[in-house]
Structure formats: structure tokens, C-alpha cells
Design a protein around this motif. Structure first.
Motif, PDB file in Angstrom:
ATOM      1  N   VAL A 172      -3.539   2.439   3.084  1.00 47.30           N
ATOM      2  CA  VAL A 172      -2.186   2.017   2.705  1.00 47.30           C
ATOM      3  C   VAL A 172      -2.182   0.555   2.290  1.00 47.30           C
ATOM      4  CG1 VAL A 172       0.139   1.578   3.588  1.00 47.30           C
ATOM      5  CG2 VAL A 172      -0.980   3.745   4.093  1.00 47.30           C
ATOM      6  N   LEU A 212      -1.326  -0.760  -1.551  1.00 43.54           N
ATOM      7  CA  LEU A 212      -0.179  -1.635  -1.780  1.00 43.54           C
ATOM      8  C   LEU A 212      -0.618  -2.998  -2.316  1.00 43.54           C
ATOM      9  CD1 LEU A 212       2.024  -0.814   1.349  1.00 43.54           C
ATOM     10  CD2 LEU A 212       2.459  -0.175  -1.027  1.00 43.54           C
ATOM     11  N   ARG A 246       9.381   3.138  -0.767  1.00 47.27           N
ATOM     12  CA  ARG A 246       8.300   3.709  -1.570  1.00 47.27           C
ATOM     13  C   ARG A 246       8.833   4.247  -2.885  1.00 47.27           C
ATOM     14  NH1 ARG A 246       6.678   9.012  -2.058  1.00 47.27           N
ATOM     15  NH2 ARG A 246       4.476   9.413  -2.576  1.00 47.27           N
ATOM     16  N   VAL A 279       0.536   6.224   0.093  1.00 48.46           N
ATOM     17  CA  VAL A 279       1.564   5.474   0.818  1.00 48.46           C
ATOM     18  C   VAL A 279       2.696   6.407   1.254  1.00 48.46           C
ATOM     19  CG1 VAL A 279       3.222   3.579   0.682  1.00 48.46           C
ATOM     20  CG2 VAL A 279       1.012   3.396  -0.488  1.00 48.46           C
TER      21      VAL A 279
END
Length: 481
Positions: free
Chosen positions: A16, A20, A80, A189
Motif C-alpha cells: 500500500v 501510494l 481511494r 489500495v
């Protein structure tokens, strides 16, 4: 949603964070991809220099409008989800730019790219909601640093592409990276479970957007329009009026775009003030180093290098932003984000003070950039932790976006002030006005002073945040000092 089993979350956490951070780097990379071709845009787009200047200005204005808006929408409908929307806008804008042969579609494409500026604060907010507390400080530091990493690495990458390939390839690269980021975020994610109630504050978004556009338009175009010209003065007056109307509206509405009562908490307010000043300090290298490298040696203040060399000189600073993330996490977890931010400010001030008198070779610029990069990496990792320690989880998107906006305002002011200094302190070289070495020294000293001011402002941040929020960022209340 968050995973409860530690053994299951550890590999997921790494994936994750990596995805990101990659998305943040891609978006910030887009900001600098056009810098090498700015002087040739009039030729490429068959337009005047005044018109092609909007290729840069449009992105700046769009980012200012999108950052707080996407933050609030993320709090309401899913961080998200808005992260993916932002990446799609950037990718579509990149494709439009890749096909553009005239100035209007290029401006449209760059505007869409600017609307993706909310990716980094949204990514930070997702991290707060889905990562375990013990992993959060390091992840936030890395995500926050991606803003500078992409900007620094974009220069040498763009210079190579522009020199050895078609300028359209710059936008195709951005589009491909955007598509990869979209797929990676979709697959890796998770959506954050936190949601804010209420509807979207259209009136607040409109008045804030008008104020930001007017302010940044006046700051970015003031040098060319004239700081006392009617257009510049109208922009600043309109900005003041719009911001005043925005504040009054936000204090009255039930579901504000930015909760000013929360934002006025000392920890949040003072962090945002420090962010403006620190944004100013951080951007000064981008205004000085490329010019020093590329100006001819006859000017007395230049090294006679290429755009590629300028990018290579800047790259180590960007890399150090990532390398500083673990140190930022360690200091934050053990001593609190306030100490981390103060430490970063001291290092940045020291780097600029040294650099004010040592700008005589590429290796000196690299060393100075590394010092400033370390300090900036520490500080950029601490700012979101301080912000999230003072706001409820349902407002992290809007709060982080507003903090990112404050940093961006600082960089805009740095650009304007540096432009004024270089336009006043110059020598005539072959009919061209070339900044003197004293001009660069002045900018570096002002940046050092800005870092000192950021340190002093950070000192006044209270030791403790609101009791119910401090624990959410993985920093114990007693360690907020």
C-alpha cells in the motif's frame, strides 16, 4: 478496510505504501516535465510567449482549486475513490497534451493534469485510515516526500527525453505512468472506512477557488503585468474579498469545505503557518540551482552547464527526501512530529546559509542540495502527522489537502519574490539581463531566514493535541512536543 491480523497486514502495508508513494511521485513528476521545453513552447505551439506561459499558470491554478476540493470529496465519498478520479484526470490531460499542436488544447491538458494535485494529501489520509499505527509515521513521511521527489527527478528525466526524442513523448510518459498508477491503486489500495457527513459545500468551494485563483494569478503574473498595474491590484483585492467571504461562510455553514474551527486549533493553525514558510524555503533551490548551472561562465555567477546537468544536480536532493523518511519516522515516533519539524527546519536553514556563499561548482550544489533535501524530508514527514494529530479521522482528507495547499502557496510566493530579486539584480550580457551572484546569495539568505521563521513558529505549537485525536497518528499525546 483495515486488516486486523498483524501477520497479514505487514506485507500488505508495504504494498500500500509503495503504490501510494508511486502515485504521488508520478503526479509531482508531471509538474516538472514541461520545464525543459518552456523556452521552445512558442515554436512548438505556434503561439506567443505570453500565451504559452499559461501552460504553467493553468496547472498552478487548477492544482490550487482541486487540492481542498478533492480533500473534502474524499472525506465524503471515499479517499481511494477520489484518488483514482485524480489519477484519471491527470492521465486524460497527459493524452491531450501528447496530441496537442496548438496552445489551447495544451492548456486544457495541463489544467486537467493540475487537477490531480490532491493525490498526495488523499494518499496520506488513506494511510491514516488503513495502516496500523506503528507503520503510519514512516509511511506518511514517504508519501509526503514524494511531492519533492517527483519534482526533482522530473528535471533530468524530462531533459533527456526532450533532448533525444519528441517533446510529445513527455506527455506520453506521463500518461503511461498515470495508467500504471491507476491499475496499481485499484489492485492494492483498500478504500478507507471513514466518511464525513453532510453535503458538499459548493459556496465554500466557489469562494475559496475564486480567492486562490485571484491570489495566485496576481503572484504568478505580477512580474510581467507590473506589481502596481491595474490587473495585479484587482487580483489581490478580489482575493482579499473572496477569502473574507469564504471565512464568513465557512463559519456559518453546517458542512464546511474546511472546518475553520478545527483548523484554528493551535496545533493545526501553527502547522499550516509553518508549512507556508517552509514551502517558501524548500522551493528556493528550484529557483537558484538550475539558473546557476545553466548561466554562462562569462556572467560570473554561472557554470555554463546544460539543462540535463541542472537536472542531475537537483536529483540527489529529491532522492534524499525519500532517504530521510525513515529518520523522520524514527524522530516522530520517539520524540514527536514537532521535534521532527524543528529539526528539519534547522538543517534546511544550515544548508541555505552554507549555500549562500558556496555556489561555485556542481559538486558544491549537490552537497548543499543533499543537506536541504534531508531537512525537507524530515519536515515534510512531520507536517501531516501534526495535522492529523489535531483533526478527527473524518476530516483528514480536507485537513491534509489544506496543508498541502499552504505549502503550495509558500512555493508560489518564493517564485514571485525570487523573480523580483533576479529582475532587480542583474548585469547586461550580450543584450540579455543575467542575474548576478549577489541575487542568488540574497535568495538563499531569504530562504534560510524563512526556515528559521518556520522553526520559531513550530516552537509555539502546543505539546499536546486534542486528546481524542492524538492517538490516531501513532504518536502518544505526551510525545507531541
Amino acid at each position: 478496510m483495515a486488516v486486523n491480523s498483524e501477520s497479514a497486514t505487514l506485507p500488505r502495508t508495504g504494498a500500500v505504501v509503495a503504490v501510494l508513494a508511486m502515485a504521488g511521485i508520478v503526479v509531482s513528476l508531471m509538474q516538472t516535465l514541461v520545464i525543459p521545453i518552456i523556452p521552445r513552447l512558442p515554436e512548438y505551439l505556434n503561439a506567443g510567449a505570453d500565451d504559452t506561459a499559461w501552460v504553467i499558470t493553468a496547472t498552478l491554478l487548477a492544482a490550487a482549486v482541486a487540492t481542498p476540493t478533492m480533500g473534502r470529496l474524499g472525506d465524503m465519498f471515499g479517499k481511494r475513490r477520489m484518488l483514482l478520479v485524480s489519477i484519471v484526470l491527470m492521465t486524460v490531460g497527459s493524452v491531450i497534451g501528447a496530441f496537442a499542436t496548438s496552445v489551447l488544447p495544451m492548456i486544457v491538458g495541463r489544467t486537467l493534469q493540475g487537477l490531480a494535485a490532491g493525490v498526495i494529501p488523499l494518499g496520506i489520509s488513506v494511510m491514516r485510515d488503513v495502516l496500523p499505527k506503528e507503520k503510519l509515521a514512516g509511511a506518511v513521511a514517504m508519501m509526503s516526500a514524494s511531492l519533492g521527489v517527483g519534482g526533482a527527478l522530473g528535471l533530468p528525466i524530462a531533459a533527456v527525453i526532450a533532448e533525444y526524442g519528441s517533446w510529445h513523448m513527455l506527455f506520453w510518459v506521463s500518461a503511461v505512468l498515470g495508467a500504471i498508477s491507476f491499475v496499481a491503486v485499484t489492485m492494492i489500495v483498500p478504500e478507507s472506512p471513514e466518511r464525513a457527513g453532510g453535503g458538499f459545500d459548493f459556496a465554500g468551494a466557489l469562494t475559496l477557488s475564486v480567492g486562490l485563483v485571484a491570489l495566485l494569478l496576481g503572484v504568478s503574473k505580477g512580474a510581467s503585468w507590473g506589481w502596481t498595474s491595474t490587473a495585479t491590484i484587482v487580483c489581490f483585492v478580489l482575493a482579499v474579498a473572496a477569502f473574507a467571504a469564504w471565512v464568513m461562510w465557512e463559519l456559518r455553514t453546517k458542512a464546511p469545505l474546511v472546518d475553520l474551527r478545527v483548523s484554528s486549533r493551535p496545533q493545526v493553525l501553527l502547522t499550516n503557518v509553518a508549512s507556508v514558510v517552509f514551502g517558501f524555503a524548500m522551493f528556493a533551490t528550484s529557483m537558484v540551482f538550475p539558473q546557476v548551472v545553466q548561466l554562462p561562465e562569462q556572467a560570473g555567477s554561472g557554470l555554463g552547464g546544460s539543462m540535463l546537468m541542472a537536472g542531475l544536480v537537483m536529483a540527489p536532493m529529491g532522492i534524499m527526501l525519500l532517504f530521510a523518511a525513515p529518520a523522520s519516522s524514527y524522530i516522530t515516533n520517539n520524540f514527536g512530529p514537532k521535534i521532527t519539524l524543528m529539526t528539519g527546519a534547522v538543517i534546511v536553514a544550515a544548508g541555505y546559509l552554507i549555500g549562500a556563499f558556496v555556489l561555485h561548482s556542481e559538486w558544491q550544489l549537490v552537497v548543499i542540495g543533499i543537506i536541504i533535501g534531508i531537512g525537507t524530508g524530515l519536515a515534510y514527514g512531520a507536517m501531516p502527522a501534526l495535522i492529523m494529530g489535531g483533526v478527527p479521522p473524518s476530516q483528514t482528507g480536507a485537513a491534509n489537502s489544506f496543508n498541502t495547499l499552504m505549502r503550495s502557496l509558500g512555493t508560489s510566493f518564493a517564485s514571485a519574490i525570487a523573480g523580483v530579486i533576479t529582475s532587480q539584480m542583474f548585469i547586461d550580457l550580450g543584450g540579455s539581463h543575467v542575474p548576478t551572484g549577489d541575487a542568488f546569495t540574497t535568495i538563499m539568505l531569504i530562504a534560510a531566514g524563512a526556515a528559521v521563521v518556520a522553526f520559531l513558529v513550530t516552537m509555539t505549537i502546543p505539546k499536546r493535541s486534542a486528546p481524542v485525536e492524538a492517538d490516531d497518528v501513532g504518536v502518544e499525546p505526551a510525545r507531541m512536543s
